[in-house]
Design a protein around this motif. Structure first.
Motif, mmCIF file in Angstrom:
data_model
loop_
_atom_site.group_PDB
_atom_site.id
_atom_site.type_symbol
_atom_site.label_atom_id
_atom_site.label_comp_id
_atom_site.label_asym_id
_atom_site.label_seq_id
_atom_site.Cartn_x
_atom_site.Cartn_y
_atom_site.Cartn_z
ATOM 1 N N GLU A 1 36.004 39.465 38.614
ATOM 2 C CA GLU A 1 35.980 38.666 37.518
ATOM 3 C C GLU A 1 37.620 38.418 37.456
ATOM 4 O OE1 GLU A 1 31.905 39.167 34.611
ATOM 5 O OE2 GLU A 1 33.330 41.007 34.737
ATOM 6 N N THR A 2 38.415 39.299 37.375
ATOM 7 C CA THR A 2 39.802 39.175 37.221
ATOM 8 C C THR A 2 40.185 38.210 38.102
ATOM 9 O OG1 THR A 2 39.904 41.543 36.452
ATOM 10 C CG2 THR A 2 41.820 40.511 36.959
ATOM 11 N N ALA A 3 39.940 38.455 39.356
ATOM 12 C CA ALA A 3 40.381 37.447 40.493
ATOM 13 C C ALA A 3 40.040 36.004 40.448
ATOM 14 C CB ALA A 3 39.773 37.877 41.756
ATOM 15 N N MET A 4 38.689 36.056 39.872
ATOM 16 C CA MET A 4 38.145 34.461 39.505
ATOM 17 C C MET A 4 38.934 33.822 38.495
ATOM 18 S SD MET A 4 35.775 32.424 40.793
ATOM 19 C CE MET A 4 33.893 32.814 40.943
ATOM 20 N N LEU A 5 39.304 34.772 37.279
ATOM 21 C CA LEU A 5 40.000 34.203 36.251
ATOM 22 C C LEU A 5 41.376 33.704 36.471
ATOM 23 C CD1 LEU A 5 38.804 36.772 33.371
ATOM 24 C CD2 LEU A 5 38.330 34.315 33.554
ATOM 25 N N ARG A 6 42.042 34.695 37.420
ATOM 26 C CA ARG A 6 43.183 34.476 37.928
ATOM 27 C C ARG A 6 43.411 33.075 38.676
ATOM 28 N NH1 ARG A 6 44.939 40.788 39.240
ATOM 29 N NH2 ARG A 6 46.488 41.079 37.744
ATOM 30 N N HIS A 7 42.368 32.731 39.082
ATOM 31 C CA HIS A 7 42.181 31.618 39.878
ATOM 32 C C HIS A 7 41.852 30.243 39.152
ATOM 33 C CE1 HIS A 7 41.842 28.474 43.142
ATOM 34 N NE2 HIS A 7 40.702 28.514 42.945
ATOM 35 N N VAL A 8 40.934 30.440 38.137
ATOM 36 C CA VAL A 8 40.645 29.456 37.456
ATOM 37 C C VAL A 8 41.130 29.448 35.895
ATOM 38 C CG1 VAL A 8 38.530 29.274 38.825
ATOM 39 C CG2 VAL A 8 38.686 30.410 36.523
ATOM 40 N N ALA A 9 41.770 30.272 35.335
ATOM 41 C CA ALA A 9 42.445 30.446 34.083
ATOM 42 C C ALA A 9 43.283 31.506 34.205
ATOM 43 C CB ALA A 9 41.175 30.557 32.971
ATOM 44 N N PRO A 10 44.376 31.315 34.773
ATOM 45 C CA PRO A 10 45.377 32.283 34.734
ATOM 46 C C PRO A 10 46.074 32.732 33.302
ATOM 47 C CG PRO A 10 45.999 30.352 36.014
ATOM 48 C CD PRO A 10 44.449 30.182 35.658
ATOM 49 N N ASP A 11 46.240 31.725 32.731
ATOM 50 C CA ASP A 11 46.775 31.929 31.391
ATOM 51 C C ASP A 11 46.140 33.020 30.445
ATOM 52 O OD1 ASP A 11 48.742 30.241 32.201
ATOM 53 O OD2 ASP A 11 48.152 28.366 30.995
ATOM 54 N N LEU A 12 44.822 32.986 30.838
ATOM 55 C CA LEU A 12 43.856 33.982 29.868
ATOM 56 C C LEU A 12 43.656 35.281 30.113
ATOM 57 C CD1 LEU A 12 40.903 31.492 29.244
ATOM 58 C CD2 LEU A 12 43.024 32.102 27.635
ATOM 59 N N VAL A 13 44.386 35.735 31.594
ATOM 60 C CA VAL A 13 44.497 37.005 31.989
ATOM 61 C C VAL A 13 45.683 37.585 31.355
ATOM 62 C CG1 VAL A 13 44.698 38.560 33.939
ATOM 63 C CG2 VAL A 13 43.144 36.407 33.846
ATOM 64 N N ARG A 14 45.522 38.957 30.338
ATOM 65 C CA ARG A 14 46.887 39.471 29.829
ATOM 66 C C ARG A 14 47.224 40.497 31.083
ATOM 67 N NH1 ARG A 14 43.210 36.674 26.957
ATOM 68 N NH2 ARG A 14 43.806 36.518 24.790
ATOM 69 N N GLU A 15 48.256 39.880 31.809
ATOM 70 C CA GLU A 15 48.730 40.614 32.896
ATOM 71 C C GLU A 15 49.482 42.186 32.595
ATOM 72 O OE1 GLU A 15 48.326 40.047 36.047
ATOM 73 O OE2 GLU A 15 47.179 38.198 36.021
ATOM 74 N N GLU A 16 50.027 41.921 31.268
ATOM 75 C CA GLU A 16 50.656 43.144 30.987
ATOM 76 C C GLU A 16 49.871 44.409 30.690
ATOM 77 O OE1 GLU A 16 50.025 40.443 29.418
ATOM 78 O OE2 GLU A 16 49.547 40.737 27.259
ATOM 79 N N ARG A 17 48.466 44.025 30.437
ATOM 80 C CA ARG A 17 47.488 45.130 30.291
ATOM 81 C C ARG A 17 46.955 45.440 31.221
ATOM 82 N NH1 ARG A 17 45.015 42.253 25.221
ATOM 83 N NH2 ARG A 17 46.975 41.520 24.027
ATOM 84 N N ILE A 18 46.888 44.892 32.616
ATOM 85 C CA ILE A 18 46.082 45.197 33.827
ATOM 86 C C ILE A 18 46.121 46.711 34.005
ATOM 87 C CG2 ILE A 18 45.922 44.951 36.162
ATOM 88 C CD1 ILE A 18 44.663 42.561 34.693
ATOM 89 N N GLU A 19 47.080 47.163 33.851
ATOM 90 C CA GLU A 19 47.461 48.853 34.095
ATOM 91 C C GLU A 19 46.630 49.669 33.311
ATOM 92 O OE1 GLU A 19 51.139 51.361 35.303
ATOM 93 O OE2 GLU A 19 51.267 49.264 35.379
ATOM 94 N N SER A 20 46.740 49.267 31.914
ATOM 95 C CA SER A 20 45.901 50.230 30.848
ATOM 96 C C SER A 20 44.568 49.704 30.963
ATOM 97 C CB SER A 20 46.489 49.842 29.625
ATOM 98 O OG SER A 20 46.272 48.601 29.230
ATOM 99 N N ALA A 21 44.102 48.696 31.402
ATOM 100 C CA ALA A 21 42.664 48.275 31.696
ATOM 101 C C ALA A 21 41.948 49.199 32.672
ATOM 102 C CB ALA A 21 42.556 46.567 32.258
ATOM 103 N N ARG A 22 42.787 49.370 33.725
ATOM 104 C CA ARG A 22 42.155 50.113 35.026
ATOM 105 C C ARG A 22 42.196 51.640 34.602
ATOM 106 N NH1 ARG A 22 46.484 50.074 39.239
ATOM 107 N NH2 ARG A 22 47.339 51.477 37.467
ATOM 108 N N ASP A 23 43.295 52.128 33.752
ATOM 109 C CA ASP A 23 43.291 53.321 33.624
ATOM 110 C C ASP A 23 42.258 53.928 32.403
ATOM 111 O OD1 ASP A 23 45.459 53.558 35.424
ATOM 112 O OD2 ASP A 23 46.898 53.692 33.935
ATOM 113 N N GLY A 24 41.966 53.028 31.584
ATOM 114 C CA GLY A 24 41.089 53.467 30.597
ATOM 115 C C GLY A 24 39.743 52.951 30.717
#
Lengths: 263, 263, 263, 263, 263, 263
Positions: free
Chosen positions: B179-202
């Motif tokens: 889902e993150t990949a698809m969003l980065r392709h079709v709606a990149p502005d909506l992915v909060r890149e700064e929280r990717i790491e915490s997303a994974r860790d939590g």
């Protein structure tokens, strides 16, 4: 705040005063206007109101003034705009291709349960922002039922944008002056300008076929050949801008009343 | 052909081979991805398939070749993309703010009646293009019921894009790589890149809490703290492009099979 | 403890850890296997699990040992086996004589209310022991709904025996190796041995008609002439004994997890 | 012919005159009789009738005589016995442990749809063979609805065995003379003989609490302490044999009338 | 106290012991009696009971005597008579012109919710006063459901006037002695005296077509040509007066029991 | 022709042009007017229209003239007046004692099925004659649904009498000028003249609590203390006579249009 674009963590941290649920329909709007007109206009009004609310709020916070007329005087947070409901009560247009609809029973359940899920998160002040006449009765019923339910604190009302545009309200029609104006303002590329004339000529002047206060026509093809009611040519972009302004202002007033009301 | 943007006269004149109904959900997708992820990705896949179908169709018309592998070989018209269903079966995420849902009963009725209104106009080959795991069972049931109804000629199937991406399907998760990949392709502005790491860790590594083939967890907060399952960091925009390509190609294959099938 | 054979006074005095509700179907199972296969096998697995539970329990009580692997380590009472549900979601077999079915809506209501009546008596840990693939989705939905209901303490999960037999699970079919094996072990008189060969020859190798992850076939007669999928000849009584052993062991594991879980 | 034990090919080849659907209940029957009494007795009556029917049929075929009184005179085939419905309308016994029930709405839908699936196969003469007083009203309603449905040729009636045993009918009670007798004949191991005396002493003489033709008691624990009505000691195995004989003979008469009737 | 004629302020000030809800039917009653017979007779009985109650009450207050047999001994207030339900469960008469009916499901919901609205005001002791055999089962079900609902204190029972007239009950029929007698007493102008003879001659002696305790006839035209069962000529006005007297007395007895009962 | 008072044989022989179904409500109408006001007034209007229709019809038959304005010009038969529906959608008055209501779902089903039973007999032109504002939306929905049903030829519309009284319509209120006037004309004994003044003083001037076209009040006690809206003193018996005349004339016009319309 646009719910679809927010993350759940942002919603949790937000100060949501009330939610707006745009409710449209996918139905014929004559040969010149798109099937999605009602959802587009409802969403445009909701977005404009949310923006107006946010601005007023900021101003109110800045100077602490204007408690009587500013939107933000009694509220501190945001209006949350939920994603639109695209299919509503529109069987009356079934004679025209591409019109989608569900039964009133299903529509009521779908809208009501969506609202209840908002209330589950404590977002229990809701305005149903409607763009389709055929949804009116069903939405009013949903608002009453949700608000009377003792199992939740939810309070909801139904708002129909074209009934809140002052003296223009009387010119509504279908695919007529008001909707065409709004579209020319918010989605001009979707208006087929080359068919405006034929849209007017093939349409009718009035919705329904009336006798003694009773509409004999249950379906729209009984009184309009091409689905149009009213003259779309009258619906200029300038009028559209005014309508959006008026409707969003009215919606903010309604939202404020909803927020402030003892249920 | 996008139904919301078309006029009813254009739908009447069009040569519609089948309709695609994108079905999403408005539900938590971790701290980094928007609540509307499922509708966005489902709609993106449907649009890409419609475009692919139109192109193949044109080519086939141009040279009369490629009857074996081109999409257009057996079809002459368009795929109609209906407006998305934004709220689905998502009560499992109710612990996370902003998640919307309706009951499975209401969801089934809403989707089924929408499909039946398409069939009313003779658009009776329908693919439900799904972007949310929680909708799967309900959509399969709707497709069966609609297709078995002797009162109409409708034939429908349910397609879930992330199950049709070959070897990647196994990495689905939730707000994870796909889902993150698809969003980065079709709606990149909506992915909060700064929280990717915490997303994974939590998040957690696996959906559910399993014993002997049974998932003991009925709600997602029983096994993931922040709503994430899988590592979103793995979901690059390049992967997103590939996923969209694969899923839309698969969807065209399914649509063709649906068009050609004796019900 | 078999509910149908117990008196109400015995149930009151019993120490019931959890209830097992066998859910079958009355549907075609090829020319060699009886229409009641799914209820018979589901009930056999439930009974075997209850027996295993009781024995382990007794042993645990006797020697106080084996806390890691014995069923009885954390439980002191009985598994109650409710009477089977004989008619389920099986319209997909309607082309074959004698197949009975109800709608998914009715099936869900029937199972859910039965479970709620168990919970009324305080028997609120329930495993739905399923013997039919077509019931899967509906039972999962029932388990979720019952468990989420704040008005009761019930917690339920759905267990399908042929998904809990390790590496054999992949050979399921319909009237194929697994079901034929189980029947040869628990109800050998009901297997028409003289038709095993024709059952295999007239059947198909795979359930459904698939393209890109989508099953195009809503009814079983679209892909199997005699209703069989897989080779029943492979289903020996010895395999059946192993399957019953594995499935009942797995069911005890699930039941234990259900008993021990904070809802 | 027992549907659960037959294969679909056998059903297709069979000459089915009518179907019998045993409908029971899982509910308290005092301290001496099992919770499954109603399903057991209903199924026993149905089986006995099917056997009687088959025998009469054979005789009729053999000698071509006895057209006036033999069951087989007007019929040439079999009575098909469907698997029993184990859970019915029994909330009135909810005070007693182990009693299961569903709502009348769900029960009616479940029985009706089961009958409709029989009719789908052309088995459209159906007798609902009932063993529980609480099911009576609901089954009568189902029989009427099924029979009036113009979309099918089905004709159904509801038969309650203990109302068709001549002068004994008046002694029904609950867990009383008739049911205890029947059990002692068909399932003697399930009668707790050592508790017969206490069953009688702790029970009541009459079902309900009546005034002017109105039963004031909606639940059975309002008038019986241990769930018993009537004296189970009177219910000898010999009486049970007579009851089974009478009831199955009556059921054959009803089935014959159902088969011969113009719907 | 007649609810329709009272104001809300009078209801608030009144001392209401219990409510009576007359339930009738609009259905054929032969060529001599009006379609509204059942509602008229039910309402007449309810009114007579309310009057009797009020009188007894007054007397009891006057002399403080007769605590054993007077209606008023345990009650101090009024019986409230709600407006009648005119359309019931009467599809069995659909062959006869002018007969109205709703489905049992809808009828139950309508009566139940009406009763629940009474209970909302604290008027939670209700007797459903029935005038139509076809409503019996449905009303009994409603009374049970309302009374078992833990969310309210309502307690309701169903009373059918012609079952509470002692030895006359056995002569009920349809448009026969009892109903004709009652009409001749309470609405003599509506009895077509000139057709009494033909009514009798074209009718039948017994309701239904019975075999072994089972009524094979689901509709009344299967056994009566003109809709009549029984001899209307026997139904004199004098008998009618007696019936009204007996039925209203019985109804007072039932109402008193309902008022005094611990739910 | 009053259906309740007719026999089925008379209905069969009658020449019924259309049916009128009076629909009322049992709800508070202030301290001066009875709870049954809405049913009484709706029935009065229906009866007056039927009488007017019959008279016009006779005249038209007599002289063959007046084809332009006489009711009877295009019709030859009777208007059938069905018995009134006494309980409707009135939860908004739940704060006031004695108000009865059912849910909109149940109300719609009850009215719709009643209408369908009329259509079963070939009486398929129906006007719902409404006396309560709260029923409006639900009745319009019923009329549409019944008329669109391809399984019958029924055509129905909803008529609300107080909307068809010309310039008086704007003064409706609740228990106000119009209803009080009508009652003083048709049921003067039921108006509590001594409380007219207090009714006016304790009431409000307007129905609802409005902002920008949205009524914030879901229940009537939010804006009126005694349930009254408008001044009942203005409602003279003379006005009532005029209202009845106007409304029944309008109803005849509507009925004629319904009879003459191609559905």
């Amino acid at each position: 705040m646009k719910l679809s674009e927010a993350t759940w963590t942002e919603v949790r941290e937000a100060d949501v005063d009330a939610a707006l649920l745009p409710v449209g329909s996918t139905e014929q709007h004559g040969p010149h206007a798109p099937l999605g007109t009602d959802a587009m206009t409802a969403e445009a009004v909701a977005q404009a109101a949310a923006k107006r609310w946010a601005t007023a709020d900021t101003e109110a916070t800045d100077d602490g003034e204007g408690t009587d007329d500013a939107v933000g005087s009694a509220v501190a947070g945001d209006l949350l705009v939920a994603p639109p409901v695209h299919v509503g009560v529109a069987e009356e247009h079934r004679a025209f291709d591409g019109t989608l609809w569900v039964s009133p029973d299903t529509f009521r359940a779908y809208v009501r349960e969506t609202v209840e899920s908002l209330a589950h998160h404590g977002i229990d002040r809701i305005v149903l922002v409607n763009g389709h006449g055929g949804n009116l009765e069903a939405l009013a019923e949903v608002a009453r039922r949700v608000s009377r339910d003792d199992a939740s604190d939810a309070y909801a009302v139904a708002f129909t944008w074209f009934e809140a545009v002052g003296e223009h309200a009387g010119r509504m029609g279908h695919g007529g002056p008001l909707e065409t104006a709004m579209l020319r303002h918010v989605a001009p590329d979707l208006v087929r300008e080359e068919r405006i004339e034929s849209a007017r000529d093939g349409g009718s002047a009035r919705w329904g076929e009336w006798i003694r206060g009773v509409n004999l026509a249950h379906d729209s093809d009984e009184f309009t050949d091409n689905g149009v009611v009213g003259d779309p040519a009258e619906g200029t972009a300038a009028l559209g801008e005014e309508l959006l302004d008026r409707a969003s202002e009215a919606l903010c007033d309604v939202a404020r009343a909803v927020v402030e009301r003892d249920r």
